[in-house]
Motif scaffolding. Structure first.
Motif, PDB file in Angstrom:
ATOM      1  N   LEU A   5     -20.352  16.330  35.641  1.00 45.68           N
ATOM      2  CA  LEU A   5     -21.374  16.746  36.602  1.00 45.68           C
ATOM      3  C   LEU A   5     -21.338  15.878  37.867  1.00 45.68           C
ATOM      4  CD1 LEU A   5     -24.426  17.397  34.247  1.00 45.68           C
ATOM      5  CD2 LEU A   5     -23.013  19.108  35.390  1.00 45.68           C
ATOM      6  N   ARG A   6     -21.068  14.607  37.696  1.00 44.15           N
ATOM      7  CA  ARG A   6     -20.981  13.708  38.854  1.00 44.15           C
ATOM      8  C   ARG A   6     -19.804  14.069  39.742  1.00 44.15           C
ATOM      9  NH1 ARG A   6     -20.995  11.615  42.849  1.00 44.15           N
ATOM     10  NH2 ARG A   6     -20.868   9.433  43.455  1.00 44.15           N
ATOM     11  N   TYR A   7     -18.698  14.465  39.138  1.00 44.13           N
ATOM     12  CA  TYR A   7     -17.480  14.801  39.880  1.00 44.13           C
ATOM     13  C   TYR A   7     -17.631  16.149  40.584  1.00 44.13           C
ATOM     14  CZ  TYR A   7     -12.362  15.404  40.496  1.00 44.13           C
ATOM     15  OH  TYR A   7     -11.093  15.595  40.994  1.00 44.13           O
ATOM     16  N   VAL A   8     -18.083  17.168  39.849  1.00 43.44           N
ATOM     17  CA  VAL A   8     -18.181  18.532  40.384  1.00 43.44           C
ATOM     18  C   VAL A   8     -19.598  18.736  40.921  1.00 43.44           C
ATOM     19  CG1 VAL A   8     -17.801  20.972  39.905  1.00 43.44           C
ATOM     20  CG2 VAL A   8     -16.476  19.247  38.690  1.00 43.44           C
ATOM     21  N   SER A   9     -19.880  18.130  42.050  1.00 37.89           N
ATOM     22  CA  SER A   9     -21.271  18.092  42.515  1.00 37.89           C
ATOM     23  C   SER A   9     -21.539  18.923  43.774  1.00 37.89           C
ATOM     24  CB  SER A   9     -21.687  16.642  42.768  1.00 37.89           C
ATOM     25  OG  SER A   9     -20.746  15.972  43.570  1.00 37.89           O
ATOM     26  N   TYR A  10     -20.522  19.557  44.336  1.00 34.38           N
ATOM     27  CA  TYR A  10     -20.713  20.334  45.572  1.00 34.38           C
ATOM     28  C   TYR A  10     -20.293  21.802  45.427  1.00 34.38           C
ATOM     29  CZ  TYR A  10     -21.286  15.805  47.863  1.00 34.38           C
ATOM     30  OH  TYR A  10     -21.732  14.556  48.217  1.00 34.38           O
ATOM     31  N   THR A  11     -19.184  22.055  44.760  1.00 36.61           N
ATOM     32  CA  THR A  11     -18.581  23.397  44.788  1.00 36.61           C
ATOM     33  C   THR A  11     -19.357  24.482  44.047  1.00 36.61           C
ATOM     34  OG1 THR A  11     -17.156  22.695  42.949  1.00 36.61           O
ATOM     35  CG2 THR A  11     -16.234  22.566  45.188  1.00 36.61           C
ATOM     36  N   PRO A  12     -20.102  24.210  42.957  1.00 34.09           N
ATOM     37  CA  PRO A  12     -20.711  25.325  42.219  1.00 34.09           C
ATOM     38  C   PRO A  12     -21.693  26.175  43.027  1.00 34.09           C
ATOM     39  CG  PRO A  12     -20.641  23.379  40.828  1.00 34.09           C
ATOM     40  CD  PRO A  12     -20.258  22.938  42.211  1.00 34.09           C
ATOM     41  N   LEU A  13     -22.304  25.591  44.049  1.00 32.19           N
ATOM     42  CA  LEU A  13     -23.259  26.365  44.858  1.00 32.19           C
ATOM     43  C   LEU A  13     -22.648  27.657  45.368  1.00 32.19           C
ATOM     44  CD1 LEU A  13     -25.766  26.894  46.593  1.00 32.19           C
ATOM     45  CD2 LEU A  13     -24.824  25.310  48.301  1.00 32.19           C
ATOM     46  N   HIS A  14     -21.427  27.601  45.850  1.00 30.28           N
ATOM     47  CA  HIS A  14     -20.811  28.764  46.485  1.00 30.28           C
ATOM     48  C   HIS A  14     -20.416  29.833  45.472  1.00 30.28           C
ATOM     49  CE1 HIS A  14     -20.353  25.111  48.877  1.00 30.28           C
ATOM     50  NE2 HIS A  14     -20.732  25.901  49.866  1.00 30.28           N
ATOM     51  N   ASN A  15     -20.222  29.424  44.209  1.00 28.64           N
ATOM     52  CA  ASN A  15     -19.993  30.413  43.161  1.00 28.64           C
ATOM     53  C   ASN A  15     -21.271  31.165  42.829  1.00 28.64           C
ATOM     54  OD1 ASN A  15     -18.118  27.867  42.526  1.00 28.64           O
ATOM     55  ND2 ASN A  15     -17.046  29.751  41.995  1.00 28.64           N
ATOM     56  N   ALA A  16     -22.382  30.440  42.770  1.00 28.97           N
ATOM     57  CA  ALA A  16     -23.652  31.083  42.447  1.00 28.97           C
ATOM     58  C   ALA A  16     -24.135  31.967  43.587  1.00 28.97           C
ATOM     59  CB  ALA A  16     -24.701  30.023  42.121  1.00 28.97           C
ATOM     60  N   CYS A  17     -24.042  31.469  44.818  1.00 26.25           N
ATOM     61  CA  CYS A  17     -24.589  32.242  45.943  1.00 26.25           C
ATOM     62  C   CYS A  17     -23.591  33.244  46.502  1.00 26.25           C
ATOM     63  CB  CYS A  17     -25.077  31.303  47.050  1.00 26.25           C
ATOM     64  SG  CYS A  17     -23.797  30.593  48.084  1.00 26.25           S
ATOM     65  N   GLY A  18     -22.307  33.108  46.157  1.00 29.48           N
ATOM     66  CA  GLY A  18     -21.312  34.094  46.559  1.00 29.48           C
ATOM     67  C   GLY A  18     -20.668  33.869  47.908  1.00 29.48           C
ATOM     68  N   ALA A  19     -20.976  32.774  48.582  1.00 29.04           N
ATOM     69  CA  ALA A  19     -20.428  32.516  49.915  1.00 29.04           C
ATOM     70  C   ALA A  19     -19.012  31.968  49.830  1.00 29.04           C
ATOM     71  CB  ALA A  19     -21.325  31.526  50.657  1.00 29.04           C
ATOM     72  N   PRO A  20     -18.230  32.099  50.911  1.00 28.55           N
ATOM     73  CA  PRO A  20     -16.868  31.565  50.892  1.00 28.55           C
ATOM     74  C   PRO A  20     -16.849  30.053  51.080  1.00 28.55           C
ATOM     75  CG  PRO A  20     -17.329  32.521  53.044  1.00 28.55           C
ATOM     76  CD  PRO A  20     -18.530  32.804  52.177  1.00 28.55           C
ATOM     77  N   GLY A  21     -15.894  29.399  50.414  1.00 22.66           N
ATOM     78  CA  GLY A  21     -15.712  27.961  50.545  1.00 22.66           C
ATOM     79  C   GLY A  21     -14.233  27.636  50.648  1.00 22.66           C
ATOM     80  N   LEU A  22     -13.910  26.591  51.384  1.00 25.08           N
ATOM     81  CA  LEU A  22     -12.512  26.268  51.684  1.00 25.08           C
ATOM     82  C   LEU A  22     -12.284  24.774  51.593  1.00 25.08           C
ATOM     83  CD1 LEU A  22      -9.685  27.074  52.924  1.00 25.08           C
ATOM     84  CD2 LEU A  22     -10.758  26.738  55.175  1.00 25.08           C
ATOM     85  N   SER A  23     -11.277  24.359  50.817  1.00 25.68           N
ATOM     86  CA  SER A  23     -10.850  22.964  50.768  1.00 25.68           C
ATOM     87  C   SER A  23      -9.601  22.792  51.624  1.00 25.68           C
ATOM     88  CB  SER A  23     -10.549  22.535  49.327  1.00 25.68           C
ATOM     89  OG  SER A  23     -10.078  21.200  49.294  1.00 25.68           O
ATOM     90  N   LEU A  24      -9.634  21.783  52.498  1.00 20.51           N
ATOM     91  CA  LEU A  24      -8.485  21.459  53.344  1.00 20.51           C
ATOM     92  C   LEU A  24      -8.079  20.009  53.102  1.00 20.51           C
ATOM     93  CD1 LEU A  24      -9.441  23.054  56.806  1.00 20.51           C
ATOM     94  CD2 LEU A  24      -7.860  23.952  55.075  1.00 20.51           C
ATOM     95  N   PRO A  25      -6.776  19.716  52.999  1.00 18.55           N
ATOM     96  CA  PRO A  25      -6.298  18.357  52.721  1.00 18.55           C
ATOM     97  C   PRO A  25      -6.213  17.516  53.995  1.00 18.55           C
ATOM     98  CG  PRO A  25      -4.436  19.851  52.787  1.00 18.55           C
ATOM     99  CD  PRO A  25      -5.669  20.704  53.014  1.00 18.55           C
ATOM    100  N   LEU A  26      -7.371  17.107  54.499  1.00 19.13           N
ATOM    101  CA  LEU A  26      -7.434  16.435  55.802  1.00 19.13           C
ATOM    102  C   LEU A  26      -7.486  14.916  55.706  1.00 19.13           C
ATOM    103  CD1 LEU A  26      -9.894  18.857  57.632  1.00 19.13           C
ATOM    104  CD2 LEU A  26      -7.475  18.502  58.160  1.00 19.13           C
ATOM    105  N   ALA A  27      -7.461  14.375  54.479  1.00 17.92           N
ATOM    106  CA  ALA A  27      -7.547  12.929  54.334  1.00 17.92           C
ATOM    107  C   ALA A  27      -6.648  12.475  53.186  1.00 17.92           C
ATOM    108  CB  ALA A  27      -8.999  12.504  54.089  1.00 17.92           C
TER     109      ALA A  27
END
Length: 469
Positions: A407-429
Motif C-alpha cells: 500500500l505504501r508503494y502503490v499510493s498514487y495510481t489506483p485513483l485513475h483505475n477507479a475514476c476511469g481517467a487516463p494516466g501516463l508514466s514517463l521516464p524523466l528521472a
C-alpha cells in the motif's frame, strides 16, 4: 549495481522503436520475417537472465510475418501478457492454480493488437492474477529488471516491461487495474499510458465487475510508439462515447495549466521521488506552462475502499476460479498474497457497499476537483518510493507487513483505475542507483491527446535514458 541486461545489437531490429521497425518493413530495408527472427533470437538470449517469458508462439509468429497484416505497426514483433487469451496458447494468469490448457480464440484486445499489425511472438509474465506490484512468485523465479537484475521490474505487466526495456521487442501488451501499466513502465524506463476507461477493447470480465478498474494498453520505449499504437487501435475499434484521439505526432503549441500533487493518502513520497516531481515541474515552467500546487483529487476514504475492493477480487478468484478461469482451477495452489487478500475480504465483507460507493464516487470528485483547480493536467509521482529490490514486496514476505509495504508503494495510481481517467508514466528521472524513475501525468476523461502532446514535448526537452548507453 549489477550489470544491465539487454540484447540491442546489429540485427534487423537494431535499436529501432516500433514506428522505426514498421517504417523499415514498409520501406523494404528489412522484412517482417527478419525482424521477427531477430526478436526470437533476442528472446532466447535474454530470458535466461530475466525470466519474463511464459510461453512462446514462434511458429505462428513466423507465419504471420510471412504475410503481415495491414496497420501502422505492420510486421512489428510484440507480446501479450499472460492474463489475456491468444488462440492456441494457455492463459494462466501468473498462477499455478490455473491449468496450462490452450484456449480456442483470441481475446478482444488480442484481436485489436493484431489489427495494428503487431505480430505476437510470446506471452509475458505477471504476478498471480496481477494482484502484486512486483513480478515475483512463491514457487517460481522472479522476473528481473534489466536495468539491474537485483531489483523489481514492477507489475503486474512486469514481463512485458522487462522484455521491451531489454530490447527483445519494441512493444508489449500491458493492462492496468491499479497501476499495472504505469508501475512497470516507471521501474523499467518506459512510456506507459493507461487509457481512459472504455478507450480500448475491454478485459473479458469487465462487464461483471461492480467497478470496472482494468484497462488494456501497451508499454513502449518512445512516445511516438504509444501514440501510433493508440491511433492504430482506434482505427480498428473507435471508442464508444469518447472523443476521437487520432494519430498524435508531436507536441502542441498550447500552454497548459498543470496541477502538482506530491503527497498521497499514505503520506509523502521518498526524497528522490519528490525531487523528480519538482524537477519535472521546473522543466514544465521553463517550457512556458503554468504550474500550481493542488490537493489530491480524492476523498480520504479512498485508500481503504480500494484496498477492500482489491481483497474482494482475490476472494472472487478463490471462490469462483473454476467458473472464471478454468473448470479445474485449484484454489489450494494460489499464492500467499491471494489467500491473504481473500481472507481479509471475508473478515470485512460488510464494508463492500461502502467501498463500491467510494470508488464510483471517485469519478465525480476527480472531475470536480480538476475543474475547481482549472487545470488541464496533473503531475504527481507514479509510486510512493523508488523501485525496491527483489524480495521487498514478494508474496513470501509475512503478512500483514507485506500488504502494508504494498500500500505504501502503490499510493498514487489506483485513483485513475477507479475514476476511469487516463494516466501516463514517463521516464524523466534516474535514481542514485542508476535506475529509471517515472513521473505521472493525468488528464480529463478522454483527453489522451493532451497527455501525448505534452509527453512529446517533455521527451524532446529531456530525452529518456537508454539501457544500452
Amino acid at each position: 549495481m549489477s550489470p544491465r541486461v539487454h540484447v540491442f545489437g546489429d540485427d534487423a531490429l537494431g535499436d529501432l522503436d516500433a514506428v522505426g521497425v514498421a517504417e523499415a518493413v514498409r520501406g523494404g530495408t528489412v522484412s517482417a520475417t527478419e525482424v521477427v527472427e531477430a526478436a526470437i533470437a533476442r528472446a532466447g538470449a535474454v530470458d535466461p537472465f530475466l525470466d519474463a517469458l511464459v510461453v512462446t508462439d514462434y511458429e505462428r509468429a513466423r507465419a504471420a510475418a510471412a504475410a503481415p497484416p495491414e496497420g501502422l505497426l505492420a510486421g512489428v514483433p510484440g507480446l501479450v501478457k499472460d492474463n489475456t487469451d491468444v488462440a492456441g496458447l494457455p492463459t494462466r494468469h501468473g498462477s499455478l492454480a490455473v491449468p496450462a490448457t490452450p484456449v480456442v480464440a483470441d481475446a478482444p484486445f488480442t484481436r485489436q493488437l493484431k489489427a495494428t499489425g503487431t505480430v505476437v511472438v510470446a506471452k509475458s509474465t505477471l504476478p498471480e492474477f496481477g494482484f502484486n506490484a512486483t513480478t515475483e512468485f512463491e514457487h517460481l523465479p522472479p522476473t528481473r529488471n534489466p536495468w539491474d537484475p537485483e531489483f523489481s521490474c514492477g507489475a503486474s505487466s512486469g514481463g512485458s516491461a522487462a522484455l521491451v526495456a531489454a530490447g527483445v521487442v519494441p512493444i508489449g501488451h500491458a493492462n492496468d487495474g491499479g497501476g499495472s501499466i504505469r508501475i512497470p513502465a516507471a521501474a523499467c524506463g518506459l512510456v506507459g499510458l493507461k487509457p481512459t476507461r472504455g478507450r480500448l477493447a475491454p478485459d473479458d470480465h469487465a462487464a461483471s465487475m461492480p467497478v470496472d478498474i482494468v484497462c488494456n494498453g501497451v508499454v513502449t520505449r518512445s512516445v511516438r510508439d504509444t501514440a501510433a499504437f493508440l491511433a492504430a487501435a482506434e482505427r480498428h475499434r473507435p471508442a464508444p462515447g469518447l472523443p476521437h484521439v487520432g494519430h498524435v505526432q508531436g507536441p502542441s503549441s498550447r500552454r497548459l495549466r498543470v496541477g502538482v500533487i506530491v503527497e498521497s493518502l499514505t503520506g509523502p513520497p521518498d526524497a528522490e521521488t519528490a525531487q523528480a516531481v519538482q524537477d519535472t515541474a521546473a522543466l514544465l515552467e521553463d517550457l512556458g506552462h503554468e504550474v500550481v500546487d493542488i490537493p489530491l483529487p480524492v476523498a480520504p476514504q479512498f485508500k481503504d475502499a480500494f484496498a477492500h475492493y482489491w481483497s474482494l477480487l482475490a476472494f472472487s478468484t478463490q471462490r469462483f476460479g473454476a467458473r472464471i478461469f478454468h473448470p479445474e482451477f485449484d484454489a489450494s495452489a494460489t499464492d500467499p498474497l491471494t489467500q491473504f487478500l481473500a481472507g481479509r475480504f471475508l473478515r470485512n465483507a460488510w464494508r463492500t457497499p461502502g467501498a463500491v460507493y467510494q470508488l464510483r464516487r471517485s469519478e465525480h470528485l476527480y472531475r470536480e476537483r480538476f475543474a475547481e483547480a482549472g487545470i488541464d493536467v496533473a503531475l504527481s509521482p507514479v509510486l510512493g518510493h523508488t523501485t525496491p529490490r527483489l524480495g521487498h514486496i514478494a508474496p513470501t514476505v509475512p503478512f500483514p507487513e507485506m500488504f502494508e509495504r504494498l500500500l505504501r508503494y502503490v499510493s498514487y495510481t489506483p485513483l485513475h483505475n477507479a475514476c476511469g481517467a487516463p494516466g501516463l508514466s514517463l521516464p524523466l528521472a534516474t535514481t542514485q542507483d542508476g535506475l529509471p524513475l517515472g513521473v505521472h501525468f493525468s488528464a480529463f476523461h478522454g483527453d489522451e491527446r493532451t497527455l501525448l502532446e505534452l509527453a512529446y514535448e517533455l521527451e524532446a526537452a529531456r530525452p529518456f535514458a537508454r539501457i544500452q548507453d
